[in-house]
Every structure is written in C-alpha cells, then in structure tokens.
Design a protein around this motif. Structure first.
Motif, PDB file in Angstrom:
ATOM      1  N   HIS A 160       0.828  -1.210   0.000  1.00 45.44           N
ATOM      2  CA  HIS A 160       0.000   0.000   0.000  1.00 45.44           C
ATOM      3  C   HIS A 160       0.860   1.258   0.000  1.00 45.44           C
ATOM      4  N   LYS A 161       1.995   1.196   0.679  1.00 42.04           N
ATOM      5  CA  LYS A 161       2.906   2.344   0.670  1.00 42.04           C
ATOM      6  C   LYS A 161       3.518   2.528  -0.716  1.00 42.04           C
ATOM      7  N   LEU A 162       3.845   1.414  -1.370  1.00 43.98           N
ATOM      8  CA  LEU A 162       4.420   1.482  -2.716  1.00 43.98           C
ATOM      9  C   LEU A 162       3.385   1.947  -3.729  1.00 43.98           C
ATOM     10  N   PHE A 163       2.155   1.429  -3.608  1.00 44.35           N
ATOM     11  CA  PHE A 163       1.066   1.761  -4.527  1.00 44.35           C
ATOM     12  C   PHE A 163      -0.146   2.229  -3.709  1.00 44.35           C
ATOM     13  N   PRO A 164      -0.171   3.487  -3.267  1.00 44.93           N
ATOM     14  CA  PRO A 164      -1.258   3.971  -2.403  1.00 44.93           C
ATOM     15  C   PRO A 164      -2.654   3.796  -3.000  1.00 44.93           C
ATOM     16  N   VAL A 165      -2.756   3.797  -4.324  1.00 43.15           N
ATOM     17  CA  VAL A 165      -4.066   3.669  -4.960  1.00 43.15           C
ATOM     18  C   VAL A 165      -4.719   2.333  -4.625  1.00 43.15           C
ATOM     19  N   LEU A 166      -3.938   1.313  -4.310  1.00 41.59           N
ATOM     20  CA  LEU A 166      -4.507   0.006  -3.989  1.00 41.59           C
ATOM     21  C   LEU A 166      -5.240   0.035  -2.648  1.00 41.59           C
ATOM     22  N   ARG A 167      -4.789   0.873  -1.728  1.00 49.10           N
ATOM     23  CA  ARG A 167      -5.526   1.043  -0.470  1.00 49.10           C
ATOM     24  C   ARG A 167      -6.843   1.773  -0.740  1.00 49.10           C
TER      25      ARG A 167
END
Length: 233
Positions: free
Chosen positions: A117-124
């Motif tokens: 989620h930190k790498l790809f915030p959009v997934l959160r």
C-alpha cells in the motif's frame, strides 16, 4: 552466484520450435532486461523460467541446482514470482482479496499489505473495488503487488509498461527501482529500450527464439543502432 538461469533450453509448441538453445541468467539483486520485437520469444522464456513451458532440452537452474522438473507452484515456493503480460487479475474479487490470495504461498519476508500500500497507495484507496473496475495502470500495480506478497527473491515482469500512459510508466519505473533497491532481483521483458535503459544492469536481446546479443547497459548504449535494428517491428 547465479540466482535463476536457463541453460541451453529448447522449447516447442507442438512441432514448432519457439526457443533455440537459450541461455540466460539473473544474479541476486540484479535487474536484467530481455528485449525483442513482438513474437520474438520473450514471454516464452519467462513461462519456461516459471515452469509453465517445458524445456525439451537444457536445464532450469536455481542457485546452481537443477530444478528443471519442478512445477510452477514449487518454483514459486523457492522464491520466483511471475507477473504475466495479461496480469491475470481475478475480476470477481476485490483488490484486497486479490492481494490476500498471494499470501497463501506462505513464504516469509518483509513484503506485507502495508508495504505494498505504501508502494502503490491507490490500492488502499481501491481496496473494496472489484479487480476489473481498475484502470490498466492500476491493474498492473495490483499484479506487481500480488507478486511482491509472495516474498520472492526474483520477480519476472512481462511487459509491465505496455500500453500505459507516460505518467503511469514513470510511476511503475520508480516502483521497480525501489523494489530493486531493497535487494530483489528483477527480470524485465520489454519491446523497446526506453524502460530497460533506465533500470537494467544487463541486457539480453532475443530474435526468432534465440539470444542475439547480451551485455551491460553501457555496452548496449554503444551498440544502440545495431540493437534497434534487431528489435524494430
């Protein structure tokens, strides 16, 4: 030490030979690119490395040991993750469910939901959305995140930037750079030189199922005109 390698591998689809004595290796922490025109054999190599294609000649090696006979699930448990060109998102599952499936592999390591989620915030932000409602770039992020959650030692990426907008490509390039900075090896398949020249330490060029050139990124730059002819459509 070599982490993952193919050694003199032949692969056939029926009677048609797709790979001709292909040898390729990835060391720990390396970024290696495999470049070639459409239909050159790039995806076939990745499928052979993860065990989806059977090599009729040659060997698949993992840390020097012969793993030619192992199934894809067994190779995954050793530490090899594969992100296919078509991403294989489960469209009837949410983003969060797609991610949780990857943890079934059971390998221990530092990649968990919080880190992806930190790498790809959009997934959160999209956690409860069905996988097929994501944009192409978001689906690619989900596919990479799912691979990371298996906590592999090497990540095989088949055309991760194909068809994506330049801004999304830049985001993915930066994500791959961060993943590698933490010590994970990457094998990156692409049709053109733009992304590999930014990321890769070494490069392989394939044409008609055979490796035609290999060298460092600096050597590729020096031979760029020759390479462009090999990969042009």
């Amino acid at each position: 030490m070599t982490l993952l390698a193919l050694e003199d591998c032949d692969v056939f689809y029926g009677k048609a030979q797709a790979l001709h004595r292909v040898s390729l290796e990835i060391g720990p922490g390396e970024v290696v690119s495999l470049i070639g025109r459409n239909g050159a054999g790039k995806s076939t190599i990745l499928k052979t490395m993860i065990g989806l294609n059977r090599a009729t000649g040659g060997r698949r090696l993992w840390k020097g040991g012969d793993v030619t006979a192992l199934r894809p699930d067994q190779l995954g448990r050793l530490g090899i993750a594969y992100v296919p060109e078509d991403r294989r998102i489960f469209s009837n599952l949410s983003v969060d469910e797609n991610l949780r499936i990857a943890t079934v592999m059971g390998r221990k390591g530092g990649w968990d939901a919080a880190r992806v989620h930190k790498l790809f915030p959009v997934l959160r932000e999209r956690a409860t959305q069905p996988g097929d409602t994501l944009s192409g770039g978001e689906q690619q992020m989900l596919a990479i995140a799912r691979g990371l959650l298996t906590n592999p030692e090497v990540l095989l990426l088949d055309e991760p930037t194909e068809g994506l907008a330049p801004l999304i490509v830049d985001q993915l390039v930066e994500a791959m750079r961060l993943i590698n900075a933490e010590g994970m090896a990457l094998l990156l398949v692409e049709q053109n030189l733009r992304v590999p020249m930014k990321l890769a330490h070494r490069q392989y060029v394939i044409d008609h199922g055979a490796i035609r050139w290999t060298g460092t990124t600096a050597e590729l730059q020096a031979s760029r005109d020759e390479i462009e002819k090999l990969i042009s459509l």
